[in-house]
Design an enzyme around this catalytic site. Structure first.
Site, mmCIF file in Angstrom:
data_model
loop_
_atom_site.group_PDB
_atom_site.id
_atom_site.type_symbol
_atom_site.label_atom_id
_atom_site.label_comp_id
_atom_site.label_asym_id
_atom_site.label_seq_id
_atom_site.Cartn_x
_atom_site.Cartn_y
_atom_site.Cartn_z
ATOM 1 N N HIS A 173 67.607 -8.287 57.159
ATOM 2 C CA HIS A 173 66.313 -8.279 57.850
ATOM 3 C C HIS A 173 66.547 -8.019 59.342
ATOM 4 O O HIS A 173 67.642 -8.256 59.849
ATOM 5 C CB HIS A 173 65.634 -9.652 57.725
ATOM 6 C CG HIS A 173 65.152 -9.983 56.356
ATOM 7 N ND1 HIS A 173 65.564 -11.101 55.671
ATOM 8 C CD2 HIS A 173 64.262 -9.361 55.550
ATOM 9 C CE1 HIS A 173 64.959 -11.143 54.496
ATOM 10 N NE2 HIS A 173 64.167 -10.103 54.395
ATOM 11 N N CYS A 258 65.047 -18.264 58.932
ATOM 12 C CA CYS A 258 64.293 -18.031 57.695
ATOM 13 C C CYS A 258 63.998 -19.294 56.911
ATOM 14 O O CYS A 258 63.295 -19.248 55.909
ATOM 15 C CB CYS A 258 65.017 -17.018 56.812
ATOM 16 S SG CYS A 258 66.645 -17.510 56.318
HETATM 17 N N1 CIR Z 1 64.593 -14.042 56.582
HETATM 18 C C1 CIR Z 1 65.798 -14.128 56.034
HETATM 19 O O1 CIR Z 1 66.796 -13.828 56.643
HETATM 20 N N2 CIR Z 1 65.847 -14.502 54.763
HETATM 21 C C2 CIR Z 1 67.046 -14.647 54.028
HETATM 22 C C3 CIR Z 1 66.829 -14.301 52.600
HETATM 23 C C4 CIR Z 1 68.073 -14.407 51.788
HETATM 24 C C5 CIR Z 1 67.866 -14.135 50.317
HETATM 25 N N3 CIR Z 1 69.075 -14.389 49.606
HETATM 26 C C6 CIR Z 1 67.413 -12.719 50.067
HETATM 27 O O2 CIR Z 1 68.265 -11.858 49.870
HETATM 28 O O3 CIR Z 1 66.229 -12.453 50.049
#
Ligand code: CIR
Length: 268
Positions: A173, A258
């Site tokens: 992201h 997040c």
């Molecule tokens: N906003 C973020 O950095 N979110 C992390 C999400 C990690 C999750 N394992 C994903 O790949 O969606």
């Protein structure tokens, strides 16, 4: 659990939404890192400490109902973008994560926020939305697409927010690559920031985890313990820095940003 209240009760403190990790956490998605075993019990302890740090910093910590069938639900930021009294429910770029949104919708409605939605074919993850100085920079190229950015721009227009798409090809992201200090300086981990020129003020930090700051109070930053040199440098510049160990969540490409959605004013 220390520092966490479940039902929203009226209060004057700003609210931080969090969502506890579920039993399937270790099955969470990985894209830019090798999969490594996740200790789910330890992750829960780390999440509790993270929520406690928010509470200690003055936030009313409100839990979104658990989503035990959704391994990545703990990364609650991706399901909603809150601006003022408006909650924009996202349509996550990974189809596996779309069931996370329903519970987040109930939570934001419970807080009295107005609700808007990102609709197909748009996709948007909250982790791609970096707001600073009246601009929302939105990372495109990973989980978020151009249609999602256009829809977000329409929803944020009433607030006078300028929405600017920026490329994201080397990180999950935009906010995996860079975030913003209270003075608007964007701080990033150079190797994964696609376009440093997109930001009026940009600085490299010496550690990947140092690119992730949550502004939890005036001059007060929440960071991961994985970036001690960056934390020391921010302290030397006058910031208060609280560090939390989120190592088990970092194995799934999570970061401090997040794990919560901060609601400042609005709603109630
Ligand atoms: N906003 C973020 O950095 N979110 C992390 C999400 C990690 C999750 N394992 C994903 O790949 O969606």
């Amino acid at each position: 659990m220390a520092g966490v209240v479940t039902p929203p009760d009226a209060g004057s403190r700003p609210v931080a939404l969090v969502r506890r990790p579920g039993p399937r956490l270790a099955e969470g998605l990985v894209t830019h890192v090798e999969r490594s075993p996740v200790d789910v019990d330890r992750a829960l302890e780390q999440w509790q400490a993270y929520a406690g740090a928010l509470s200690d910093a003055g936030w009313e910590v409100v839990e979104v109902e658990p989503a035990d069938d959704c391994p990545d639900a703990v990364f609650v930021e991706d399901a909603v973008v809150v601006h003022g009294d408006l909650a924009v429910l996202t349509r996550p770029g990974a189809p596996e994560r779309r069931d996370e949104v329903a519970g987040v919708e109930r939570a934001v409605r419970g807080l009295g926020l107005r609700v808007a939605t990102i609709e197909a074919p748009g996709t948007l993850d909250g982790g791609d939305v970096l707001r600073t100085g009246g601009t929302a920079y939105v990372g495109v190229g990973g989980r978020t697409n151009g249609v999602g950015v256009q829809q977000l721009a329409v929803h944020l227009r009433e607030f006078g927010v300028r929405v600017q798409a920026v490329p994201v090809t080397r990180a999950l992201h935009l906010k995996s690559a860079c975030t913003a200090l209270p003075d608007g300086t964007v701080v990033g981990w150079g190797p994964v920031v696609d376009d440093k020129e997109a930001f009026p003020r940009y600085e490299d930090v010496p550690e990947e985890g140092g690119a992730h700051v949550v502004v939890v109070g005036e001059g007060h930053l929440l960071m991961a313990t994985s970036a001690p040199r960056t934390a020391a440098s921010f302290r030397s510049r006058g910031h208060e820095v609280t560090e939390v160990d989120i190592g088990e969540l970092e194995k799934l490409e999570g970061c401090v940003t997040c794990l919560s959605v901060r609601v400042r004013g609005g709603g109630r």
